[in-house]
Design a protein around this motif. Structure first.
Motif, PDB file in Angstrom:
ATOM      1  N   SER A  61      -5.529  -5.116  -5.853  1.00 51.42           N
ATOM      2  CA  SER A  61      -5.969  -6.138  -6.805  1.00 51.42           C
ATOM      3  C   SER A  61      -4.908  -7.226  -6.872  1.00 51.42           C
ATOM      4  CB  SER A  61      -6.164  -5.527  -8.198  1.00 51.42           C
ATOM      5  OG  SER A  61      -4.908  -5.135  -8.733  1.00 51.42           O
ATOM      6  N   GLY A  62      -5.233  -8.308  -7.554  1.00 52.24           N
ATOM      7  CA  GLY A  62      -4.234  -9.341  -7.790  1.00 52.24           C
ATOM      8  C   GLY A  62      -3.208  -8.820  -8.789  1.00 52.24           C
ATOM      9  N   CYS A  63      -2.097  -9.511  -8.885  1.00 51.46           N
ATOM     10  CA  CYS A  63      -1.046  -9.115  -9.829  1.00 51.46           C
ATOM     11  C   CYS A  63      -1.548  -9.312 -11.251  1.00 51.46           C
ATOM     12  CB  CYS A  63       0.205  -9.954  -9.574  1.00 51.46           C
ATOM     13  SG  CYS A  63       1.660  -9.350 -10.452  1.00 51.46           S
ATOM     14  N   SER A  64      -1.238  -8.379 -12.131  1.00 56.58           N
ATOM     15  CA  SER A  64      -1.713  -8.447 -13.516  1.00 56.58           C
ATOM     16  C   SER A  64      -1.000  -9.530 -14.324  1.00 56.58           C
ATOM     17  CB  SER A  64      -1.530  -7.093 -14.201  1.00 56.58           C
ATOM     18  OG  SER A  64      -0.152  -6.770 -14.274  1.00 56.58           O
ATOM     19  N   SER A  65       0.070 -10.063 -13.783  1.00 61.16           N
ATOM     20  CA  SER A  65       0.823 -11.119 -14.465  1.00 61.16           C
ATOM     21  C   SER A  65       0.839 -12.368 -13.592  1.00 61.16           C
ATOM     22  CB  SER A  65       2.252 -10.648 -14.736  1.00 61.16           C
ATOM     23  OG  SER A  65       3.032 -11.692 -15.260  1.00 61.16           O
ATOM     24  N   LEU A  66       0.521 -13.509 -14.190  1.00 61.61           N
ATOM     25  CA  LEU A  66       0.587 -14.751 -13.417  1.00 61.61           C
ATOM     26  C   LEU A  66       2.026 -15.122 -13.121  1.00 61.61           C
ATOM     27  CD1 LEU A  66      -2.138 -16.957 -15.144  1.00 61.61           C
ATOM     28  CD2 LEU A  66      -2.268 -15.779 -12.959  1.00 61.61           C
ATOM     29  N   CYS A  67       2.888 -14.916 -14.093  1.00 58.50           N
ATOM     30  CA  CYS A  67       4.309 -15.230 -13.954  1.00 58.50           C
ATOM     31  C   CYS A  67       5.128 -14.018 -14.372  1.00 58.50           C
ATOM     32  CB  CYS A  67       4.684 -16.409 -14.845  1.00 58.50           C
ATOM     33  SG  CYS A  67       3.748 -17.908 -14.518  1.00 58.50           S
ATOM     34  N   GLY A  68       5.980 -13.552 -13.504  1.00 61.92           N
ATOM     35  CA  GLY A  68       6.843 -12.430 -13.849  1.00 61.92           C
ATOM     36  C   GLY A  68       6.310 -11.090 -13.390  1.00 61.92           C
ATOM     37  N   VAL A  69       6.897 -10.023 -13.944  1.00 61.06           N
ATOM     38  CA  VAL A  69       6.614  -8.654 -13.511  1.00 61.06           C
ATOM     39  C   VAL A  69       5.234  -8.204 -13.987  1.00 61.06           C
ATOM     40  CG1 VAL A  69       7.377  -6.260 -13.663  1.00 61.06           C
ATOM     41  CG2 VAL A  69       9.069  -8.092 -13.542  1.00 61.06           C
ATOM     42  N   GLY A  70       4.484  -7.613 -13.076  1.00 61.88           N
ATOM     43  CA  GLY A  70       3.164  -7.076 -13.381  1.00 61.88           C
ATOM     44  C   GLY A  70       2.884  -5.893 -12.478  1.00 61.88           C
ATOM     45  N   SER A  71       1.623  -5.580 -12.287  1.00 71.25           N
ATOM     46  CA  SER A  71       1.265  -4.475 -11.393  1.00 71.25           C
ATOM     47  C   SER A  71      -0.029  -4.780 -10.660  1.00 71.25           C
ATOM     48  CB  SER A  71       1.130  -3.166 -12.179  1.00 71.25           C
ATOM     49  OG  SER A  71       0.068  -3.265 -13.101  1.00 71.25           O
ATOM     50  N   LYS A  72      -0.168  -4.132  -9.505  1.00 70.43           N
ATOM     51  CA  LYS A  72      -1.376  -4.202  -8.688  1.00 70.43           C
ATOM     52  C   LYS A  72      -1.953  -2.799  -8.611  1.00 70.43           C
ATOM     53  CE  LYS A  72      -0.047  -7.905  -5.525  1.00 70.43           C
ATOM     54  NZ  LYS A  72       0.032  -8.281  -4.099  1.00 70.43           N
ATOM     55  N   ALA A  73      -3.242  -2.705  -8.352  1.00 74.18           N
ATOM     56  CA  ALA A  73      -3.881  -1.395  -8.234  1.00 74.18           C
ATOM     57  C   ALA A  73      -4.881  -1.411  -7.083  1.00 74.18           C
ATOM     58  CB  ALA A  73      -4.593  -1.031  -9.532  1.00 74.18           C
ATOM     59  N   ARG A  74      -5.141  -0.239  -6.555  1.00 71.27           N
ATOM     60  CA  ARG A  74      -6.204  -0.066  -5.567  1.00 71.27           C
ATOM     61  C   ARG A  74      -6.798   1.314  -5.762  1.00 71.27           C
ATOM     62  NH1 ARG A  74      -3.593   0.742   0.475  1.00 71.27           N
ATOM     63  NH2 ARG A  74      -2.403   2.629   0.018  1.00 71.27           N
ATOM     64  N   SER A  75      -7.994   1.518  -5.233  1.00 70.22           N
ATOM     65  CA  SER A  75      -8.658   2.812  -5.422  1.00 70.22           C
ATOM     66  C   SER A  75      -9.470   3.163  -4.174  1.00 70.22           C
ATOM     67  CB  SER A  75      -9.564   2.768  -6.651  1.00 70.22           C
ATOM     68  OG  SER A  75     -10.578   1.802  -6.476  1.00 70.22           O
ATOM     69  N   ARG A  76      -9.935   4.386  -4.168  1.00 70.41           N
ATOM     70  CA  ARG A  76     -10.827   4.871  -3.112  1.00 70.41           C
ATOM     71  C   ARG A  76     -11.833   5.799  -3.761  1.00 70.41           C
ATOM     72  NH1 ARG A  76      -6.585   8.619   0.320  1.00 70.41           N
ATOM     73  NH2 ARG A  76      -5.798   9.836  -1.443  1.00 70.41           N
ATOM     74  N   GLN A  77     -12.915   6.058  -3.073  1.00 69.57           N
ATOM     75  CA  GLN A  77     -14.018   6.839  -3.619  1.00 69.57           C
ATOM     76  C   GLN A  77     -14.095   8.222  -2.968  1.00 69.57           C
ATOM     77  OE1 GLN A  77     -16.026   5.591  -6.125  1.00 69.57           O
ATOM     78  NE2 GLN A  77     -14.577   3.897  -6.086  1.00 69.57           N
ATOM     79  N   VAL A  78     -14.627   9.163  -3.712  1.00 70.29           N
ATOM     80  CA  VAL A  78     -14.897  10.498  -3.181  1.00 70.29           C
ATOM     81  C   VAL A  78     -16.172  10.406  -2.339  1.00 70.29           C
ATOM     82  CG1 VAL A  78     -15.545  12.855  -3.785  1.00 70.29           C
ATOM     83  CG2 VAL A  78     -13.813  11.661  -5.126  1.00 70.29           C
ATOM     84  N   THR A  79     -16.104  10.845  -1.094  1.00 69.00           N
ATOM     85  CA  THR A  79     -17.293  10.843  -0.238  1.00 69.00           C
ATOM     86  C   THR A  79     -17.966  12.218  -0.223  1.00 69.00           C
ATOM     87  OG1 THR A  79     -15.915  11.252   1.717  1.00 69.00           O
ATOM     88  CG2 THR A  79     -16.498   8.958   1.243  1.00 69.00           C
ATOM     89  N   ILE A  80     -17.146  13.272  -0.336  1.00 68.31           N
ATOM     90  CA  ILE A  80     -17.681  14.631  -0.428  1.00 68.31           C
ATOM     91  C   ILE A  80     -16.900  15.358  -1.521  1.00 68.31           C
ATOM     92  CG2 ILE A  80     -18.054  16.832   0.746  1.00 68.31           C
ATOM     93  CD1 ILE A  80     -18.054  15.274   3.402  1.00 68.31           C
ATOM     94  N   PRO A  81     -17.558  15.704  -2.638  1.00 68.05           N
ATOM     95  CA  PRO A  81     -16.841  16.412  -3.706  1.00 68.05           C
ATOM     96  C   PRO A  81     -16.545  17.858  -3.301  1.00 68.05           C
ATOM     97  CG  PRO A  81     -19.154  16.101  -4.290  1.00 68.05           C
ATOM     98  CD  PRO A  81     -18.935  15.406  -2.982  1.00 68.05           C
ATOM     99  N   PRO A  82     -15.463  18.434  -3.832  1.00 66.18           N
ATOM    100  CA  PRO A  82     -15.145  19.822  -3.494  1.00 66.18           C
ATOM    101  C   PRO A  82     -16.175  20.770  -4.105  1.00 66.18           C
ATOM    102  CG  PRO A  82     -13.693  19.044  -5.228  1.00 66.18           C
ATOM    103  CD  PRO A  82     -14.517  17.869  -4.789  1.00 66.18           C
ATOM    104  N   ARG A  83     -16.458  21.846  -3.369  1.00 65.81           N
ATOM    105  CA  ARG A  83     -17.404  22.850  -3.867  1.00 65.81           C
ATOM    106  C   ARG A  83     -16.875  24.236  -3.564  1.00 65.81           C
ATOM    107  NH1 ARG A  83     -21.238  19.176  -1.436  1.00 65.81           N
ATOM    108  NH2 ARG A  83     -21.265  20.484   0.404  1.00 65.81           N
TER     109      ARG A  83
END
Length: 109
Positions: A61-83
């Motif tokens: 993702s984009g930085c959570s702060s326009l100016c200064g320290v912030g954070s970025k995030a990314r994710s992934r999806q479950v394609t096969i749930p455990p059973r």
């Protein structure tokens, strides 16, 4: 006693059934170490285990702060749930630090 659809991963004392003579037998994968598995454990749980599968990481993702320290995030999806006691899913989200460097930051200084 039978495990039926009650198969658990790791050591789980709540994952049991009644065996002959009202003794407990277990349906968790730890029972293989302790030797107290239900008679149908191997047929029911070991053959039917399906480990989690996940897709690729999405973009950061984009930085959570326009100016200064912030954070970025990314994710992934479950394609096969455990059973049936299969491997659990790995982390689905990641976070990292970033420094916002929007053009207006320099003007604000």
């Amino acid at each position: 006693g039978g495990c039926g659809h009650r198969c658990c991963l790791g050591r789980n004392n709540a994952c049991w059934a009644l065996a002959a003579r009202r003794a407990r037998c277990y349906c968790d994968s730890y029972c293989e170490r302790t030797g107290d598995c239900c008679q149908d454990y191997h047929n029911t749980c070991r053959r039917a285990t399906v480990g989690c599968a996940v897709g690729p990481w999405g973009p950061w993702s984009g930085c959570s702060s326009l100016c200064g320290v912030g954070s970025k995030a990314r994710s992934r999806q479950v394609t096969i749930p455990p059973r049936h006691g299969g491997e659990p899913c790995p982390d689905l989200k990641q976070r990292r630090g970033c420094l916002g460097e929007h053009p207006t930051c320099k003007k604000a200084r």
